[in-house]
Design an enzyme around this catalytic site. Sequence first.
Site, PDB file in Angstrom:
ATOM      1  N   HIS B 276       0.832  -1.208   0.000  1.00 25.88           N
ATOM      2  CA  HIS B 276       0.000   0.000   0.000  1.00 25.88           C
ATOM      3  C   HIS B 276       0.873   1.268   0.000  1.00 25.88           C
ATOM      4  O   HIS B 276       0.744   2.127  -0.875  1.00 25.88           O
ATOM      5  CB  HIS B 276      -0.909  -0.032   1.233  1.00 25.88           C
ATOM      6  CG  HIS B 276      -1.818   1.147   1.355  1.00 25.88           C
ATOM      7  ND1 HIS B 276      -3.138   1.131   0.988  1.00 25.88           N
ATOM      8  CD2 HIS B 276      -1.588   2.416   1.793  1.00 25.88           C
ATOM      9  CE1 HIS B 276      -3.677   2.319   1.185  1.00 25.88           C
ATOM     10  NE2 HIS B 276      -2.760   3.115   1.688  1.00 25.88           N
ATOM     11  N   GLU B 277       1.747   1.345   0.972  1.00 21.88           N
ATOM     12  CA  GLU B 277       2.608   2.536   1.049  1.00 21.88           C
ATOM     13  C   GLU B 277       3.558   2.580  -0.148  1.00 21.88           C
ATOM     14  O   GLU B 277       3.917   3.648  -0.635  1.00 21.88           O
ATOM     15  CB  GLU B 277       3.386   2.550   2.364  1.00 21.88           C
ATOM     16  CG  GLU B 277       2.536   2.476   3.651  1.00 21.88           C
ATOM     17  CD  GLU B 277       1.459   3.548   3.741  1.00 21.88           C
ATOM     18  OE1 GLU B 277       1.585   4.606   3.082  1.00 21.88           O
ATOM     19  OE2 GLU B 277       0.456   3.322   4.468  1.00 21.88           O
ATOM     20  N   HIS B 280       1.860   4.427  -2.901  1.00 21.29           N
ATOM     21  CA  HIS B 280       2.025   5.885  -2.719  1.00 21.29           C
ATOM     22  C   HIS B 280       3.420   6.316  -3.178  1.00 21.29           C
ATOM     23  O   HIS B 280       3.598   7.340  -3.830  1.00 21.29           O
ATOM     24  CB  HIS B 280       1.869   6.257  -1.241  1.00 21.29           C
ATOM     25  CG  HIS B 280       0.450   6.283  -0.751  1.00 21.29           C
ATOM     26  ND1 HIS B 280      -0.527   7.054  -1.329  1.00 21.29           N
ATOM     27  CD2 HIS B 280      -0.151   5.644   0.294  1.00 21.29           C
ATOM     28  CE1 HIS B 280      -1.678   6.891  -0.669  1.00 21.29           C
ATOM     29  NE2 HIS B 280      -1.471   6.035   0.320  1.00 21.29           N
ATOM     30  N   GLU B 306      -4.496   7.896  -3.199  1.00 21.89           N
ATOM     31  CA  GLU B 306      -5.045   6.679  -2.601  1.00 21.89           C
ATOM     32  C   GLU B 306      -5.396   5.648  -3.678  1.00 21.89           C
ATOM     33  O   GLU B 306      -5.333   4.439  -3.430  1.00 21.89           O
ATOM     34  CB  GLU B 306      -6.273   7.065  -1.773  1.00 21.89           C
ATOM     35  CG  GLU B 306      -6.657   6.078  -0.704  1.00 21.89           C
ATOM     36  CD  GLU B 306      -5.637   5.922   0.416  1.00 21.89           C
ATOM     37  OE1 GLU B 306      -4.735   6.777   0.565  1.00 21.89           O
ATOM     38  OE2 GLU B 306      -5.727   4.916   1.146  1.00 21.89           O
TER      39      GLU B 306
END
Lengths: 514, 514
Positions: B276-277, B280, B306
């Site tokens: 997830h990160e 980003h 997001e």
Amino acid sequence: MNEKIESNMTESAPSLRERFRQYVHKMKSYEETVGVLYYDLRTQAPKEAVEGRAEVIGTLSTELFKLSTSEELGQYLSELSEPELWQQLDEVDRKLVEELKKEYDRSKKIPAEMYQEYVTLTSKAESVWEEAKEASDFARFQPYLEKIVAFNQRFVELWGYEGHPYNTLLDTYEPGLTVDQLDEVFGVVRERAVPLVAEIARQHQPQRDFLYSGFDEEQQKAFSTYILKEIGFSFRAGRLDASAHPFAIGLNLGDVRITTKYLPNDITFSLFSSIHEGGHALYEQNISSKLAGTPLCTGTSMAIHESQSRYWENKVGRSLSFWKKHYGKLQEMFPDAFGSVSLETFYKAINVVEPSLIRIEADELTYNLHIMIRYELEKALIGGELEVKDLPQAWNAKYEEYLGITPPNDAKGVLQDVHWSGGSFGYFPSYSLGNMYAAQLMHTMKQQIPDYEAHIEAGELHVLKDWLTAHIYQHGKLLTPGELIERITGQSLDPAYLVDYLDEKYRQVYSLES
Amino acid sequence: MNEKIESNMTESAPSLRERFRQYVHKMKSYEETVGVLYYDLRTQAPKEAVEGRAEVIGTLSTELFKLSTSEELGQYLSELSEPELWQQLDEVDRKLVEELKKEYDRSKKIPAEMYQEYVTLTSKAESVWEEAKEASDFARFQPYLEKIVAFNQRFVELWGYEGHPYNTLLDTYEPGLTVDQLDEVFGVVRERAVPLVAEIARQHQPQRDFLYSGFDEEQQKAFSTYILKEIGFSFRAGRLDASAHPFAIGLNLGDVRITTKYLPNDITFSLFSSIHEGGHALYEQNISSKLAGTPLCTGTSMAIHESQSRYWENKVGRSLSFWKKHYGKLQEMFPDAFGSVSLETFYKAINVVEPSLIRIEADELTYNLHIMIRYELEKALIGGELEVKDLPQAWNAKYEEYLGITPPNDAKGVLQDVHWSGGSFGYFPSYSLGNMYAAQLMHTMKQQIPDYEAHIEAGELHVLKDWLTAHIYQHGKLLTPGELIERITGQSLDPAYLVDYLDEKYRQVYSLES
């Protein structure tokens, strides 16, 4: 407008003082910020971060410089120096005003454009120095160094000086220190250390190959951590990381960080650099909280700071008493290297004296000769008696004279240190002064702490730390180096303590006649 | 004086533009600095550093706020907006002026004292929220939240609004987004996701205990690192560290860092939060260098950002194709946990859908319902239709309505998120919008990238990254979210893609009839 009316009509000391303190606190915030940026860059920033980050550090440093030379600060300093207000200030405020005023007046004497030009020059010079060192080619660095020396000579003229022009530069790092004093103390070192080094050079060297076998990095880190805890370094208020060159940095009272480097084939590097930086850190971690958030919340001078790193590294960390307690642990953690090496053999190995070319690799005894050489050269450069172009020859001649060895090239000679590329003239002597202060302080400690050696042998190092906290650490920058040493030892700096200590220790290590 | 004469007589666009750019660069330096301080605090600062460092961050943030609302900046912005100069500006300059002007005008509408009061309130409120959550006692937090809501209502009045007052807050995070649009898209989600969740809740859950056995931290870190390299995260321009809550931060183009957390008994947490990160981070690492050092060098909105973290985490990281390639490696690194677990079983286990109380632990499907609840409550609070004192009941009622479960206490209900204590109203919808954008973008990717699934199965994830870089990442903040999605997919935001995707995927996972 309201503020102006207020300042004319109802201004009183507390409110002016309050605003001064807020201003100082802001300066300190910038300093802390630059510290965090620097630490991050040295220990963990990814490769591609570096270029952008260096610019950011430049921007923030410039802001800090502006704050420390602003009209607003000048106003505070001059108003608070008025007798009426001065009388209402406490000890901390007064020292703050004095310190900042000294700094302010110095900075104000340099025209802004000249300073800017110098900053640009030195930041370029550091890259050029790196290249020159890489290529072992002094000629490449020479034009930069010539300019840097010329700038420093001009600064000295602008700042003014008494006696030797180099005095003004010395004063930047060690307030009040002069060439006359240094000539005297280095004279003592020269007279007694040079022949001792020569005598040792003729001896058979102890065995020490076991220090340079293979050492696991994680185990090295674990041992450094163990030793740091033993000397009283607080990991609740600090960190240990790895970086290319070891350093210590006090960010705030609750955040004092040190770095080391783990060499796979040399346990001594991480071990003694950890204790060395740990000594700096003990100083910074134990300053009185009443100085927190002010520029007084740091060591009082480079040399006193260095006295602490060197006290812990050499006077404690290379002593037999210390290893009586901790050698078992070292053997336990590195059984292959030390399992069959006796304490006595280990002790002699970590105290080998050997004339060598590189300062940062030098032993406790010859180290001072490396510094003496740099001192004599710097003094001559700033005094105009030595030209930059003649520096490499002068360097090599001194190494032959004091250490009996000649550098094979500039990289291992005159180009080895970064200091001059950054214009840090007057800095080097601090290292030897640190050794001298450390020996003098230890002499007093032994008188005042009953069973000094027994405490070390028992691992009760907090007794040393507490004594140092009470007499040195807590005061931060409230007392000058001179006041401190006088107050603690009852006399001013005396190099005899160092040479006596070295003489006694190394005659014993090498079984020489006294 | 010289400068004034010059600015009146010889001023031309390039020089004004140059000074504007330097000013903007300085702002960006402050932003980067605050980022480094924050990252350090969250990942490695020692315990006792925290109090002092928080103050330093406050000081630097205040300086940044001053820079972004200064007369000087206002002057640049208004002069550069003059038609004559505007015509000479390039695309980047124009967007910079527009963005900063929007920000500047917003900030200027809030009286400085009001803003200061609000900052103080929210920083206090965060501590109070922590305590209240700890004690599971909403009443303790209520008076603070009431004030925060009231402040936000006042801000909206000062900023002005069209339609619903909440629109102005939405616009802060997702430029141009309105309540009308959100009602429509969440309407679609409610209509199709709520019954699907209910249907799944009646099914037998797949086996998944093997995800929660013991996992060595170092091994978890090694696997996260492996996966990050696979998705194209550059460790030359980034880092992975551990922190209490995972986050990503783009400091500069060469320094994008992410954190995760290694739970000893749950491999999914570090694994999926790393991806997830990492999503980003891919966005921040691949912005065009022409935007470096400007506020345009970041994602264009919270929701588009997001969309990327969720695309990589869920659309890629929880897909069967992805694990066809990487499951073997996972088994190899954790043979005890996965040695005897089939790929199919693993795939179903990481895609379990289950109504739960805590948003950040929610699965891909129910997550949107958690957000919808917050959206509806926020809208009602800001619109004045719901009072803060009635919030816990309203919260619980909505959880019962949409997820079929009721929080046993405030800690697991209305107090679970930090957002409101910081006044971040309008932020939550970004999370679901991110899911919607991600699904819509993936639909286009599958049309435009031949053999989309085959590339994933073959581990050729650079094909995805390159496509996303070309269409999204490189543009940074040059294009608005609306422009971006329209340009790429040929239409505006359409939630149908998300619900279609979820329906298809989870009917397959749970073997439900279509």
